[in-house]
Design a protein around this motif. Structure first.
Motif, short mmCIF file in Angstrom:
data_model
loop_
_atom_site.label_atom_id
_atom_site.label_comp_id
_atom_site.label_asym_id
_atom_site.label_seq_id
_atom_site.Cartn_x
_atom_site.Cartn_y
_atom_site.Cartn_z
N LEU A 1 -43.70 -23.28 15.20
CA LEU A 1 -42.55 -23.23 14.32
C LEU A 1 -42.90 -22.69 12.95
CD1 LEU A 1 -40.70 -26.56 15.18
CD2 LEU A 1 -40.33 -24.28 16.07
N GLY A 2 -44.00 -23.15 12.39
CA GLY A 2 -44.39 -22.70 11.05
C GLY A 2 -44.84 -21.27 11.01
N GLY A 3 -45.23 -20.71 12.15
CA GLY A 3 -45.71 -19.34 12.17
C GLY A 3 -44.62 -18.30 12.17
N ARG A 4 -43.37 -18.71 12.33
CA ARG A 4 -42.29 -17.73 12.41
C ARG A 4 -41.74 -17.43 11.03
NH1 ARG A 4 -39.67 -16.40 17.13
NH2 ARG A 4 -40.81 -17.05 18.97
N ARG A 5 -42.47 -16.62 10.29
CA ARG A 5 -42.06 -16.26 8.94
C ARG A 5 -41.10 -15.08 8.90
NH1 ARG A 5 -43.68 -20.24 5.28
NH2 ARG A 5 -45.52 -21.20 6.18
N GLY A 6 -41.18 -14.25 9.93
CA GLY A 6 -40.32 -13.08 9.94
C GLY A 6 -38.99 -13.39 10.60
N GLY A 7 -38.33 -12.34 11.10
CA GLY A 7 -37.10 -12.55 11.82
C GLY A 7 -35.92 -11.86 11.17
N SER A 8 -34.74 -12.15 11.70
CA SER A 8 -33.54 -11.49 11.22
C SER A 8 -33.09 -12.06 9.89
CB SER A 8 -32.43 -11.66 12.26
OG SER A 8 -32.19 -13.03 12.50
N ALA A 9 -32.16 -11.34 9.28
CA ALA A 9 -31.60 -11.78 8.00
C ALA A 9 -30.84 -13.09 8.21
CB ALA A 9 -30.67 -10.71 7.45
N PRO A 10 -30.70 -13.90 7.16
CA PRO A 10 -30.07 -15.22 7.30
C PRO A 10 -28.65 -15.17 7.83
CG PRO A 10 -31.25 -15.07 5.22
CD PRO A 10 -31.25 -13.70 5.82
N GLY A 11 -27.88 -14.14 7.53
CA GLY A 11 -26.53 -14.05 8.06
C GLY A 11 -25.46 -14.36 7.03
N ALA A 12 -24.21 -14.04 7.41
CA ALA A 12 -23.09 -14.16 6.48
C ALA A 12 -22.83 -15.60 6.07
CB ALA A 12 -21.84 -13.56 7.11
N GLN A 13 -23.01 -16.51 7.00
CA GLN A 13 -22.72 -17.91 6.68
C GLN A 13 -23.68 -18.47 5.64
OE1 GLN A 13 -21.91 -21.81 9.35
NE2 GLN A 13 -21.24 -19.84 10.13
N TRP A 14 -24.97 -18.13 5.79
CA TRP A 14 -25.94 -18.54 4.79
C TRP A 14 -25.61 -17.92 3.44
CZ3 TRP A 14 -29.76 -22.10 4.43
CH2 TRP A 14 -30.63 -21.99 3.34
N GLN A 15 -25.20 -16.66 3.47
CA GLN A 15 -24.84 -15.99 2.21
C GLN A 15 -23.66 -16.69 1.54
OE1 GLN A 15 -26.53 -13.46 0.59
NE2 GLN A 15 -25.13 -14.17 -1.03
N ARG A 16 -22.71 -17.14 2.36
CA ARG A 16 -21.57 -17.87 1.80
C ARG A 16 -22.05 -19.15 1.12
NH1 ARG A 16 -19.01 -18.08 6.05
NH2 ARG A 16 -17.85 -16.16 5.74
N TRP A 17 -22.98 -19.84 1.78
CA TRP A 17 -23.56 -21.04 1.16
C TRP A 17 -24.26 -20.67 -0.14
CZ3 TRP A 17 -26.22 -24.94 4.94
CH2 TRP A 17 -25.30 -25.35 5.92
N ALA A 18 -25.03 -19.58 -0.09
CA ALA A 18 -25.78 -19.16 -1.27
C ALA A 18 -24.85 -18.80 -2.43
CB ALA A 18 -26.68 -17.98 -0.93
N ASP A 19 -23.69 -18.23 -2.11
CA ASP A 19 -22.74 -17.89 -3.16
C ASP A 19 -22.30 -19.13 -3.95
OD1 ASP A 19 -22.83 -15.26 -2.40
OD2 ASP A 19 -20.97 -15.33 -1.22
N THR B 1 -30.86 -22.62 -3.19
CA THR B 1 -31.55 -22.25 -4.43
C THR B 1 -33.07 -22.31 -4.27
OG1 THR B 1 -31.65 -24.49 -5.38
CG2 THR B 1 -29.62 -23.23 -5.74
N VAL B 2 -33.52 -22.87 -3.15
CA VAL B 2 -34.95 -22.99 -2.86
C VAL B 2 -35.36 -22.11 -1.68
CG1 VAL B 2 -36.74 -24.60 -2.05
CG2 VAL B 2 -35.09 -25.34 -3.79
N ASP B 3 -34.50 -22.02 -0.69
CA ASP B 3 -34.83 -21.36 0.58
C ASP B 3 -34.24 -19.96 0.68
OD1 ASP B 3 -35.99 -23.80 1.32
OD2 ASP B 3 -34.10 -24.52 2.18
N ASP B 4 -34.96 -19.09 1.37
CA ASP B 4 -34.47 -17.74 1.65
C ASP B 4 -33.51 -17.73 2.84
OD1 ASP B 4 -35.83 -16.33 -0.37
OD2 ASP B 4 -37.68 -16.40 0.81
N GLY B 5 -33.60 -18.74 3.70
CA GLY B 5 -32.76 -18.81 4.88
C GLY B 5 -32.94 -20.16 5.54
N PRO B 6 -32.16 -20.46 6.58
CA PRO B 6 -32.22 -21.77 7.22
C PRO B 6 -33.56 -22.09 7.86
CG PRO B 6 -30.84 -20.26 8.47
CD PRO B 6 -31.12 -19.59 7.17
N GLY B 7 -34.32 -21.06 8.25
CA GLY B 7 -35.61 -21.31 8.87
C GLY B 7 -36.63 -21.93 7.93
N ASP B 8 -36.41 -21.81 6.62
CA ASP B 8 -37.38 -22.34 5.67
C ASP B 8 -37.48 -23.86 5.73
OD1 ASP B 8 -37.92 -19.80 4.89
OD2 ASP B 8 -36.85 -19.89 2.98
#
Length: 234
Positions: A145-163, A119-126
């Motif tokens: 580490l902090g400079g890597r703002r871009g990258g691939s989409a979080p993925g299906a597993q993160w989406q399952r968590w987000a659901d 509910t706070v993060d866009d993906g695990p990298g946050d």
């Protein structure tokens, strides 16, 4: 094979909080020349197994560094906005621990790095970027580490968590290797097992997942605060 391998100067090490995607990181010398000090280094996290339902959400991760909060360039407005939130249960900050105690600094940093909240993060990298912004890390490790703002989409597993509007809880256990070097005034190593458990706000949960994290800490002098210069996992 011992848990600690030979340190490779400023060569990049890889930290994967989720065992699927990796972020470049390296041991930093910016907290004092003793950071090299003949210390050995952990195996690269790039050898980690691929992610599964039990190993955490897919996606890259990061950690942070200086006590001053300065968002890394290249971050999107949406990411900058969202990662200013606080995960459920909160995350530790350097001021919450004894900065001259390597154990407390290592444990605080790892807890922050593995605490996620969909509910706070866009993906695990946050979580890693949030850790980097808090001041747990050396400056160069935080920048990487902090400079890597871009990258691939979080993925299906993160989406399952987000659901399920899920967040993680973190448990730590000291699991030191016999080959761990002795601490010096300015260099320390810690090995901990990090166990994370996702919890949905709707009552959903998954089995805990564990990784072993090797933490390299440095400081400028015996009376200075420790900072995390590198983390690798297996």
């Amino acid at each position: 094979m011992t848990a600690l391998g030979r340190r490779a100067g400023t060569a990049a090490a890889v930290l994967s909080l989720t065992l699927a995607a990796t972020l470049a990181g390296c041991g930093s010398e910016d907290e004092g020349t003793a950071a090299s000090g003949g210390a050995t280094r952990q195996p690269r996290a790039g050898a980690s197994p691929s992610a599964s339902e039990s190993s955490g959400p897919s996606g890259s991760s990061a950690a942070d560094g200086d006590a001053s909060r300065s968002p890394s360039p290249g971050g999107s407005a949406e990411t900058e906005k969202k990662t200013r939130g606080t995960p459920k249960g909160g995350v530790p900050k350097p001021g919450d621990v004894d900065g001259k105690d390597a154990d407390e600094v290592a444990e605080g940093a790892l807890t922050a790095m593995w605490t996620h909240d969909t509910t706070v993060d866009d993906g695990p990298g946050d979580a890693a970027r949030r850790t980097a912004d808090a001041g747990w890390l050396t400056r160069s490790y935080a920048r990487q580490l902090g400079g890597r703002r871009g990258g691939s989409a979080p993925g299906a597993q993160w989406q399952r968590w987000a659901d399920h509007r899920a967040y993680t809880t973190v448990a730590l256990d000291r699991t030191e290797d016999a080959a761990k070097p002795e601490d010096t005034d300015t260099v320390a190593w810690r090995q901990l097992t990090v166990t994370t458990t996702p919890h949905g706000r709707d009552g959903w949960t998954r089995e805990p997942a564990s990784v072993v994290a090797y933490v390299h800490l440095v400081r400028k002098s015996a009376d200075a605060f420790w900072r995390v210069a590198d983390v690798t996992v297996r």
